[in-house]
Design a protein around this motif. Structure first.
Motif, PDB file in Angstrom:
ATOM      1  N   ILE A  42       3.116   0.255  -5.578  1.00  0.00           N
ATOM      2  CA  ILE A  42       4.564   0.085  -5.640  1.00  0.00           C
ATOM      3  C   ILE A  42       5.054   0.319  -7.063  1.00  0.00           C
ATOM      4  CG2 ILE A  42       6.438  -1.596  -5.394  1.00  0.00           C
ATOM      5  CD1 ILE A  42       5.413  -0.635  -2.755  1.00  0.00           C
ATOM      6  N   SER A  43       4.239  -0.084  -8.031  1.00  0.00           N
ATOM      7  CA  SER A  43       4.635   0.103  -9.432  1.00  0.00           C
ATOM      8  C   SER A  43       4.721   1.572  -9.808  1.00  0.00           C
ATOM      9  CB  SER A  43       3.645  -0.610 -10.359  1.00  0.00           C
ATOM     10  OG  SER A  43       2.336  -0.086 -10.187  1.00  0.00           O
ATOM     11  N   GLY A  44       3.934   2.419  -9.140  1.00  0.00           N
ATOM     12  CA  GLY A  44       3.953   3.847  -9.452  1.00  0.00           C
ATOM     13  C   GLY A  44       4.907   4.641  -8.589  1.00  0.00           C
ATOM     14  N   THR A  45       5.448   4.001  -7.562  1.00  0.00           N
ATOM     15  CA  THR A  45       6.344   4.714  -6.647  1.00  0.00           C
ATOM     16  C   THR A  45       7.710   4.033  -6.569  1.00  0.00           C
ATOM     17  OG1 THR A  45       5.363   3.473  -4.790  1.00  0.00           O
ATOM     18  CG2 THR A  45       4.477   5.664  -5.240  1.00  0.00           C
TER      19      THR A  45
ATOM     20  N   VAL B  48       0.857  -1.191   0.000  1.00  0.00           N
ATOM     21  CA  VAL B  48       0.000   0.000   0.000  1.00  0.00           C
ATOM     22  C   VAL B  48       0.888   1.234   0.000  1.00  0.00           C
ATOM     23  CG1 VAL B  48      -1.871   1.231   1.140  1.00  0.00           C
ATOM     24  CG2 VAL B  48      -1.804  -1.265   1.206  1.00  0.00           C
ATOM     25  N   ALA B  49       1.137   1.724  -1.194  1.00  0.00           N
ATOM     26  CA  ALA B  49       2.038   2.863  -1.386  1.00  0.00           C
ATOM     27  C   ALA B  49       1.400   3.870  -2.333  1.00  0.00           C
ATOM     28  CB  ALA B  49       3.373   2.389  -1.961  1.00  0.00           C
ATOM     29  N   VAL B  50       1.516   5.141  -1.978  1.00  0.00           N
ATOM     30  CA  VAL B  50       1.067   6.233  -2.846  1.00  0.00           C
ATOM     31  C   VAL B  50       2.103   7.346  -2.750  1.00  0.00           C
ATOM     32  CG1 VAL B  50      -0.732   7.939  -3.334  1.00  0.00           C
ATOM     33  CG2 VAL B  50      -1.369   5.667  -2.499  1.00  0.00           C
ATOM     34  N   GLY B  51       2.479   7.899  -3.882  1.00  0.00           N
ATOM     35  CA  GLY B  51       3.477   8.957  -3.902  1.00  0.00           C
ATOM     36  C   GLY B  51       2.921  10.303  -3.483  1.00  0.00           C
ATOM     37  N   ARG B  52       3.804  11.269  -3.356  1.00  0.00           N
ATOM     38  CA  ARG B  52       3.397  12.611  -2.926  1.00  0.00           C
ATOM     39  C   ARG B  52       2.404  13.229  -3.893  1.00  0.00           C
ATOM     40  NH1 ARG B  52       7.999  16.774  -1.163  1.00  0.00           N
ATOM     41  NH2 ARG B  52       8.085  15.201   0.484  1.00  0.00           N
TER      42      ARG B  52
END
Length: 646
Positions: free
Chosen positions: A570-573, A560-564
């Motif tokens: 994870i694929s997008g960050t 569970v990852a989301v960029g700023r």
């Protein structure tokens, strides 16, 4: 700039160039000074631990017992561990400096600095920082290498995720050893369980190094296949290319070793697929790396992603601390149980690990005239001990147990049995996270706590440590099930929970006192879930939520990852070198629409599918569909980020 660090790096460069005598010895590991640490409020931990029962110094002094009764209660024969300034100091030193000899496995067998990643280029990268520090040491490769479908070119700088604090000229958690005319690099706890604050470049003790590129670092090694049980390898037969690699197995029959190049390519591909900040600590021959955990450990028992470390001193924290060095840093240590765990004969197992060893002295040439075990016995740097690390066989060996799920215990000569594991466990229990960059107001925190309770989160995340200390079935929690089954085969070799008394010297003398570790208080069904024994699907522990600001991304797979800027998954960050934003990532954990975006992004990546990282599960929502406003959602995030101590 600290001249002593400059002097150290100069010495290292001289060593590389052969500027010292062949037989000289040199060791160095970074131990940060107090003003190099990002400050936090430490837990007071002086007293006694008796098989997980904590008795403070004040309680022990005021107990209404006779002197003889106290001596008995707090004696080593009762499993008592006195926690004093000496033990805590030792624990901190172990955390930063102790390798238990894993530099031999990493350097001489795996060849971690014998390939495109070299000690010279690492030293150059550190010098180029000019003391400024970094959370991600970028190192030039010394040669071309193709891993999977990607070719890395000589001179290309790779993201290692290795941390170097401000003013330092040595990485965190990477002790350097020079002996026998060779430079070696080892790993201590701090490489994974401490990090550098991206703003101040000071050390955050206990925070996970959530961009450590451990998989790629090992994939760059010349013999990463020595670690093949941590990759997705369905069987060694698939990698046999020639009948010329014959050996005699433990039953006296001929067997064939796998082709080292073919096995190496597949292991490299899998390791390079691990997301940064993840590590596969299981030996089930499946690719299921999990997020590196924090070391804010007080009250977070049972330990490990599945809660397998529940028995013994410090409520299982000693067991968990031992796991890293007894299993994850020396594959040779499992040789005597390779048949029941992996279905691989001991001789084939040893031969596979050693046939491409980086150091020619430890490299086994397949032959029917000399078994791999006979060869290893003749070159073993730690004779009388399984593997090459500084290990002790506890009484139940070669079986495993609740207090030795790896079968072995790391303990150095000159210390007492398990003393260093107990010390680092005691010291970790003093750690708390520092405050986040921006701390919410008391009113915001209180409002968030109210929403947290209203949403029912306290049914699991309860009490001062925000955990109910339970293991939840993987079928119930709905997260990716691969890791939950990772310890299932240990049931074949499970033994009694027994240890030597904690005052036993190392080496272990004959007739040493053996203690039966209390386990009757442990819920048997919880143990079955933690180890996936019997017909159990396995499970995942309910973690403490202390220090969430420092531990993004979230869930056990770190999925569970989301960029700023809202980059999902994870694929997008992580896979694009973008650091996950704690607030955005935590919001995605509790908002079903955002989570769906994260899961879809992760599932679009074959790389993540190969290593079972999805971000699925834990379907407990604080969002508009559950009747909560966006303001309430933000309030919960404020509250959770404010929790920095029990």
């Amino acid at each position: 700039m600290r001249k002593r660090y400059v002097a150290i790096i100069v010495v290292l460069l001289l060593l590389i160039g052969g500027g010292v005598l062949y037989h000289s010895n040199f060791e160095y590991a970074l131990l940060p000074e107090e003003n190099d640490i990002k400050q936090y409020k430490a837990n007071e931990q002086k007293g006694f631990d008796i098989w997980g029962k904590w008795i403070s110094q004040h309680e022990s002094n005021t107990q209404k017992s006779s002197t003889n009764e106290k001596k008995t209660l707090f004696s080593p024969e009762q499993g008592a561990i006195p926690i004093d300034e000496r033990l805590l100091k030792l624990g901190r030193e172990v955390f930063y400096k102790e390798t238990f000899g894993n530099e031999v496995f990493l350097t001489d067998i795996m060849g971690i600095i014998d390939g495109p990643l070299t000690i010279g280029n690492m030293a150059k990268a550190i010098l180029d920082l000019k003391g400024k520090g970094t959370t991600n040491l970028k190192v030039e490769l010394a040669e071309d290498i193709t891993i999977g479908d990607r070719t890395y070119k000589k001179g290309e700088k790779i993201d290692t995720g290795i941390d170097v604090p401000k003013g330092a000229y040595s990485p965190l958690g990477m002790p350097v050893v020079w002996n026998d005319g060779k430079i070696r690099i080892g790993i201590s706890c701090a490489a994974c369980h401490a990090t550098v604050d991206p703003h101040t470049k000071k050390v955050i003790e206990g925070a996970p190094n959530n961009d450590l590129n451990a998989g790629l670092l090992m994939a760059l090694a010349t013999n990463s296949s020595a670690y093949f049980t941590h990759a997705h390898i369905e069987g060694l037969q698939k990698y046999i290319r020639s009948l010329d690699r014959k050996v005699i197995d433990s039953k006296g029959k001929e067997a064939i070793l796998p082709d080292p190049e073919a096995l190496e390519k597949e292991v490299d591909r899998i390791f390079a697929s691990w997301p940064r900040g993840n590590f596969d600590s299981t030996i089930d021959m499946k690719a299921n790396p999990s997020q590196i955990p924090d070391s804010f450990t007080l009250g977070d028992h049972p330990y490990g992603w599945s809660g397998f470390a529940a028995a013994g001193s410090f409520n299982g924290l000693t067991v968990f601390s031992n796991n890293v060095h007894a299993q994850n840093a020396d594959s040779l240590a499992q040789s005597e149980i390779s048949e029941p765990l992996f279905g691989i004969d001991e001789e084939v197992y040893l031969g596979t690990i050693l046939q491409n060893a980086a150091n020619p002295k430890l490299r086994y040439k397949p032959t029917t005239e000399r078994k791999p075990s006979e060869f290893f016995q003749s070159v073993d740097p730690t004779p009388g001990v399984v593997g090459v690390n500084q290990l002790v066989a506890p009484p139940q060996f070669p079986k495993v147990s609740l207090v030795a799920p790896d079968g072995l215990i790391v303990s150095e000569k000159g210390f007492r049995f398990n003393e260093q594991n107990n010390a680092v466990a005691a010291w970790q229990n003093t750690l708390n996270p520092p405050d986040p960059k921006k701390r919410p107001t008391a009113e915001q925190i209180e409002r968030g706590r109210e929403v947290f309770v209203k949403a029912g989160c306290v049914s699991c995340h309860a009490g001062a440590h925000l955990t109910n200390h339970r293991v939840v079935s993987s079928q119930f929690i709905g997260t990716e099930p691969s890791r939950a089954q990772a310890l299932k085969k240990t049931e074949k070799v499970f033994g009694e929970a027994v240890l030597y008394a904690p005052d036993t010297p190392v080496p272990i003398p004959k007739n040493a006192k053996v203690l039966k570790v209390p386990t009757d208080h442990l819920d048997k069904e919880q143990i079955r879930l933690a180890f996936a024994h019997g017909n159990s699907p396995g499970g995942y522990k309910v973690p403490s939520l202390i220090g969430l600001y420092w531990t993004a991304p979230y869930l056990h797979d770190g999925g569970v990852a989301v960029g700023r800027n809202g980059e999902p998954g994870i694929s997008g960050t992580v896979l694009k070198g973008i650091v996950p934003d704690p607030r955005n990532s935590l919001r995605a954990l509790m908002d079903r629409k955002l989570r769906e975006q994260v899961i879809n992004a992760n599932k679009s990546s074959k790389q993540l599918q190969d290593v079972h990282v999805s971000g699925e599960g834990h379907r407990y929502w604080i969002d508009e569909a559950s009747g909560f406003t966006k303001e309430e959602q933000e309030a919960v995030i404020d509250y959770l980020f404010s929790v920095t101590s029990p």
